[in-house]
Write an enzyme that holds these catalytic residues in place. Structure first.
Site, PDB file in Angstrom:
ATOM      1  N   SER A 158      49.861  30.602  36.648  1.00 26.67           N
ATOM      2  CA  SER A 158      48.889  31.556  36.113  1.00 26.67           C
ATOM      3  C   SER A 158      49.376  32.069  34.772  1.00 26.67           C
ATOM      4  O   SER A 158      50.596  32.134  34.533  1.00 26.67           O
ATOM      5  CB  SER A 158      48.738  32.739  37.081  1.00 26.67           C
ATOM      6  N   TYR A 171      51.694  39.180  42.521  1.00 26.53           N
ATOM      7  CA  TYR A 171      51.110  37.893  42.121  1.00 26.53           C
ATOM      8  C   TYR A 171      51.816  37.339  40.889  1.00 26.53           C
ATOM      9  O   TYR A 171      52.220  36.170  40.862  1.00 26.53           O
ATOM     10  CB  TYR A 171      49.622  38.089  41.847  1.00 26.53           C
TER      11      TYR A 171
END
Length: 276
Positions: A158, A171
């Site tokens: 990401s 995350y």
């Protein structure tokens, strides 16, 4: 009269394992690979999503049961957190469709919350799936690719791995682990002719993104950015589609990327100004 030879599909008869294949980016990767002639082992915890993928796949046979090979597609339920199950499923995939040529490690989850509000279970869940799960699958596939001295691995990380995001510490940290793990794996596998690369998406129109919108954000807010949260908008003025991210994954798996390894390809419409 056209005398040009027919173009061979980019992944003709190559066997690629795809995790997180029941929906979103993983499903888009599986569909695009199948369209380009690959044999695909699609795995996920979501059996309903896998059955949907099976039903939509080209070259399908009458059976749509999990763990039945149907033309170029084999599907199986897999919890990437379970290392023994990962080894078993990878072995079954090879028995069904032949030796593996590559891996697209897409499975991942999102836990949101500011650090002071996160509980231990949220933090652990994020790392169990996003980091340890990637380790389990990459290790199992890398062992087999190393024996053949060929292949390619792409992990989906990401843009949050390199750019801080308020409310996304678990995350972002788990994805940073994936990115650096992938680079280390790439160094270790390079002497065997195996490439390892990373695709780092930004905001993408998936169920995960839509869940964030349900908590008070929106498509427009993501595109515009939020200076109060130190978040830039998206210069290309749109959210990515799963198919756009999948195209980047396929490029890095393909022979077109034959001299690319350890690379982190950010696909975020310019949201992080390509810095990290």
């Amino acid at each position: 009269m056209n005398t040009q030879p027919a173009t061979r599909p980019a992944f003709q008869d190559r066997h690629i394992l795809v995790t997180g294949a029941a929906s979103g980016i993983g499903a888009a990767v599986a569909r695009q690979l199948l369209a380009q002639g690959a044999r695909v082992s699609a795995v996920d915890l979501d059996e309903t999503g896998l059955q949907r993928l099976h039903a939509q796949a080209p070259h399908r046979a009458a059976s749509s049961r999990l763990e039945d090979a149907s033309g170029h597609l084999w599907t199986a339920r897999l919890d990437v957190r379970d290392s023994a199950q990962v080894e078993q499923v990878v072995a079954k995939a090879q028995a069904a469709l032949g030796p593996l040529d590559g891996l697209a490690s897409v499975a991942g989850i999102l836990e949101m919350g500011e650090v002071v509000d996160l509980d231990d279970a949220q933090w652990q869940h994020c790392f169990d799936v996003n980091a340890t799960g990637v380790f389990h699958v990459c290790r199992a596939v890398a062992r087999r690719l190393r024996e053949r001295r060929a292949g390619a691995i792409v992990t989906v990380s990401s843009n949050a791995a390199a750019t801080p995001r308020a409310g996304m510490a678990a995350y972002a940290a788990s994805k940073a682990a994936v990115t650096q793990f992938s680079r280390c794996l790439g160094l270790e596998l390079a002497p065997y002719g195996i490439r390892v690369n990373i695709v780092s998406p930004g905001s993408t129109d998936t169920a995960m993104q839509q869940a964030m919108w349900a908590q008070g954000s929106s498509r427009a807010a993501v595109i515009q950015g939020d200076p109060s949260r130190w978040r830039l908008g998206i210069p290309l003025d749109k959210i990515a589609t799963p198919e756009e991210i999948a195209a980047a994954v396929l490029f890095l798996l393909s022979d077109q990327a034959s001299h690319i390894t350890l690379h982190d390809l950010r696909v975020d419409g310019g949201a992080t100004l390509d810095q990290g």
